[in-house]
Every structure is written in structure tokens, then in C-alpha cells.
Motif scaffolding. Structure first.
Motif, PDB file in Angstrom:
ATOM      1  N   ALA A   1     -12.075  10.104  -9.655  1.00  0.00           N
ATOM      2  CA  ALA A   1     -11.890   8.872 -10.425  1.00  0.00           C
ATOM      3  C   ALA A   1     -12.782   8.816 -11.656  1.00  0.00           C
ATOM      4  CB  ALA A   1     -12.160   7.662  -9.534  1.00  0.00           C
ATOM      5  N   GLY A   2     -13.647   9.819 -11.823  1.00  0.00           N
ATOM      6  CA  GLY A   2     -14.561   9.813 -12.966  1.00  0.00           C
ATOM      7  C   GLY A   2     -15.791   8.963 -12.730  1.00  0.00           C
ATOM      8  N   LEU A   3     -16.231   8.895 -11.461  1.00  0.00           N
ATOM      9  CA  LEU A   3     -17.418   8.120 -11.097  1.00  0.00           C
ATOM     10  C   LEU A   3     -18.451   9.054 -10.457  1.00  0.00           C
ATOM     11  CD1 LEU A   3     -15.537   5.097  -9.479  1.00  0.00           C
ATOM     12  CD2 LEU A   3     -16.623   5.133 -11.729  1.00  0.00           C
ATOM     13  N   PRO A   4     -19.061   9.936 -11.237  1.00  0.00           N
ATOM     14  CA  PRO A   4     -19.960  10.934 -10.649  1.00  0.00           C
ATOM     15  C   PRO A   4     -21.186  10.335  -9.971  1.00  0.00           C
ATOM     16  CG  PRO A   4     -20.107  10.949 -13.043  1.00  0.00           C
ATOM     17  CD  PRO A   4     -18.940  10.091 -12.707  1.00  0.00           C
ATOM     18  N   HIS A   5     -21.727   9.271 -10.527  1.00  0.00           N
ATOM     19  CA  HIS A   5     -22.906   8.670  -9.900  1.00  0.00           C
ATOM     20  C   HIS A   5     -22.544   8.101  -8.534  1.00  0.00           C
ATOM     21  CE1 HIS A   5     -26.614   6.556  -9.260  1.00  0.00           C
ATOM     22  NE2 HIS A   5     -25.990   5.396  -9.234  1.00  0.00           N
ATOM     23  N   ARG A   6     -21.402   7.434  -8.455  1.00  0.00           N
ATOM     24  CA  ARG A   6     -20.944   6.899  -7.168  1.00  0.00           C
ATOM     25  C   ARG A   6     -20.690   8.038  -6.180  1.00  0.00           C
ATOM     26  NH1 ARG A   6     -21.127   3.303  -3.273  1.00  0.00           N
ATOM     27  NH2 ARG A   6     -19.119   2.782  -2.328  1.00  0.00           N
TER      28      ARG A   6
ATOM     29  N   ALA B   1      -9.927   5.725  -7.386  1.00  0.00           N
ATOM     30  CA  ALA B   1     -10.975   4.726  -7.165  1.00  0.00           C
ATOM     31  C   ALA B   1     -10.648   3.863  -5.950  1.00  0.00           C
ATOM     32  CB  ALA B   1     -11.141   3.854  -8.405  1.00  0.00           C
ATOM     33  N   GLU B   2      -9.383   3.481  -5.786  1.00  0.00           N
ATOM     34  CA  GLU B   2      -8.974   2.704  -4.619  1.00  0.00           C
ATOM     35  C   GLU B   2      -9.187   3.501  -3.337  1.00  0.00           C
ATOM     36  OE1 GLU B   2      -5.289  -0.084  -5.249  1.00  0.00           O
ATOM     37  OE2 GLU B   2      -4.976   1.741  -6.440  1.00  0.00           O
TER      38      GLU B   2
END
Length: 281
Positions: free
Chosen positions: A253-258, A220-221
């Protein structure tokens, strides 16, 4: 997967209508979809600033970056000293802004480092007991040396509601409060968030700090760093390549929408992208 850009055409000036809109408030473990309902309303604790929640599916407005000298940056890429004491505002609002600005760096993080927040708060003119006061007001939790918002959705709300000058000041204070040297990713990210685009030297340094694949920063970072480095770059091809890297790290990071959002922006940055020719607004 890291995408390296080989320039094949002259760099073009940065286009202000394609700057990033930071993500909507993020609750760990939840990937907000555009049509998903927003977080449930919660009673405003005593001492909390009165700010309106953004509507479901909206994005946090872009803060205007600020000039500030950066190690290794070319003249004009930003520099400046510490913000004047009191620039954050008094009471819990100033502390919440610091926590919200730190969350911009890592939406998946388990809270902010209490020592970093305390150091930035002191340099910004907040009272020495600001952390304890915010905890007593029911706004934050202090545990294991970390600062966590009781309502994570408050981060994006506070960040969007304050004037740009205060957001810039918060990032500058956080950059100075972080340890690890001038080329550490947290320091570079906050300096980049207080810089005026284009700033290619700073963007290159931030991208280099985000590149190592093993150990160190989280996915994520790295995603946030790649995305911010794209904003500082000169040239559509380089911006698009960095946005693809940001999307890949968001996926990990597990942020598919992002990730989908960043890929869409990368498509708009390419010279042959259909959306590149669309009128803004």
C-alpha cells in the motif's frame, strides 16, 4: 505473500499488553516517520470540537472493543443491537467521529462513502442535515459521493479524544450502514473493532475476507483487516502470522513505516522473540 499458520503448540490466552496501537493520523501520500514533524497547526474552524493534537510520532490510543453479535461468531464473541440514539454526541463532533472511525479501516481511502456516513449518522441520532452542517462549518468536503476531512489529521485526533463507548458505538453503526452482506470486509472490520478479544471466530472470518489476492479491497484495507484479525486471535503463532500478512499488505500500500511497525510486533508475538520476555511498561 500470505503467511499461513500451522499450529504447533497449544493456543495461549491473549495478552492485553500487546494490543495494537492504531497508526497516527495519516495524510495520503505521506508516510510519517517516528521523528517526523507533525502536521502544521491550522485554525480551528467554527464548530470544530476542541481536542488536542497528539505529539509527533505518537500513536492513537487503542479503543476498547465492544461486545456484539457477529454472523458466524461463537457465543460471547459479540453481538448486541444498535447503539441508543444520541450515543455519538450532538453537533459536528458525532459526525467527525464516524468519519474518523471509517478512516481506521482504510487510511489510503479517498474519503468515506457519504451514503454510509449519512446512514450511520441517522441511526446514531444525528440531525438529518449533519453532513451539510459540518461542511458549512469548514470541517468536511462533500464531492462525488465522498466525505473528506478538510484537515485529515483531525481524524486521529477526534478518534483518540472521545470516550471508548462512543468509539464502539461508531464502529457498530458503520457496520450496520455498510452494504455487501455480513461477510463483506467493511462490515467485518467494523464489527471486529467493536468486539472483545479474544474472538477467534470473528478473527478467522475477518482474515478470510482479507485473504483474496485479486480485486476487491485495497492493500491498505487488507492490512488493517489482517492486523485487527491478529488482535482477536488466540495463540502467539497465529497472531504473528497475521501481523506478517498485515505488514506485507502495508508495504504494497506504500506504507513502509507501518509495515516495519507490524513486523516488529510480529517479532514480539513469536514464542522465541526476545521482546516477548521483556516486562511491560
Amino acid at each position: 505473500m500470505l503467511v499461513r499458520h500451522t499450529p504447533d503448540e497449544p493456543d495461549e490466552p491473549d495478552r492485553s499488553d500487546q494490543r495494537r496501537a492504531p497508526g497516527r493520523p495519516f495524510t495520503p501520500g505521506h508516510d510519517p516517520q517516528p521523528d517526523a514533524p507533525g502536521p502544521p497547526d491550522v485554525p480551528r474552524p467554527s464548530g470544530a470540537p476542541e481536542v488536542a493534537r497528539p505529539a509527533a510520532g505518537t500513536r492513537t490510543p487503542v479503543p476498547e472493543p465492544r461486545e456484539g453479535a457477529v454472523p458466524g461468531a461463537a457465543p460471547g464473541e459479540g453481538g448486541g443491537g444498535c447503539p441508543e440514539p444520541g450515543v455519538l454526541g450532538g453537533g459536528p463532533a458525532g459526525l467527525l467521529l464516524l468519519v474518523a472511525a471509517e478512516r481506521e479501516r482504510d487510511a489510503r481511502g479517498a474519503g468515506a462513502d457519504a451514503a454510509v456516513i449519512a446512514g450511520a449518522a441517522g441511526a446514531g441520532g444525528l440531525d438529518a442535515d449533519a453532513l451539510d452542517a459540518a461542511e458549512d462549518a469548514g470541517l468536511i468536503r462533500l464531492a462525488g459521493g465522498r466525505v473528506q476531512l478538510v484537515d485529515p489529521g483531525l481524524a486521529g485526533t477526534v478518534y483518540a479524544a472521545v470516550p471508548p463507548a462512543r468509539r464502539r458505538a461508531a464502529h457498530r453503526l458503520l457496520a450496520d450502514a455498510h452494504t455487501g452482506g455480513p461477510h463483506a470486509l467493511p462490515v467485518l472490520f467494523h464489527r471486529a473493532s467493536a468486539a472483545v478479544a479474544p474472538a477467534p471466530g470473528l478473527g478467522d472470518a475477518l482474515a478470510a475476507a482479507a485473504e483474496p489476492p485479486d480485486g476487491g479491497p485495497t492493500h491498505a484495507e487488507r492490512s488493517a483487516a489482517w492486523a485487527r484479525s491478529a488482535e482477536l486471535a488466540v495463540g502467539q503463532g497465529l497472531r504473528a502470522a497475521r501481523l506478517v500478512n498485515a505488514a506485507d499488505q502495508a508495504r504494497l500500500a506504500g506504507l513502509p513505516h507501518r509495515a516495519r511497525e507490524l513486523l516488529a510486533r510480529a517479532g514480539c508475538e513469536g514464542p522465541a522473540a526476545p521482546c516477548a520476555a521483556r516486562p511491560s511498561g
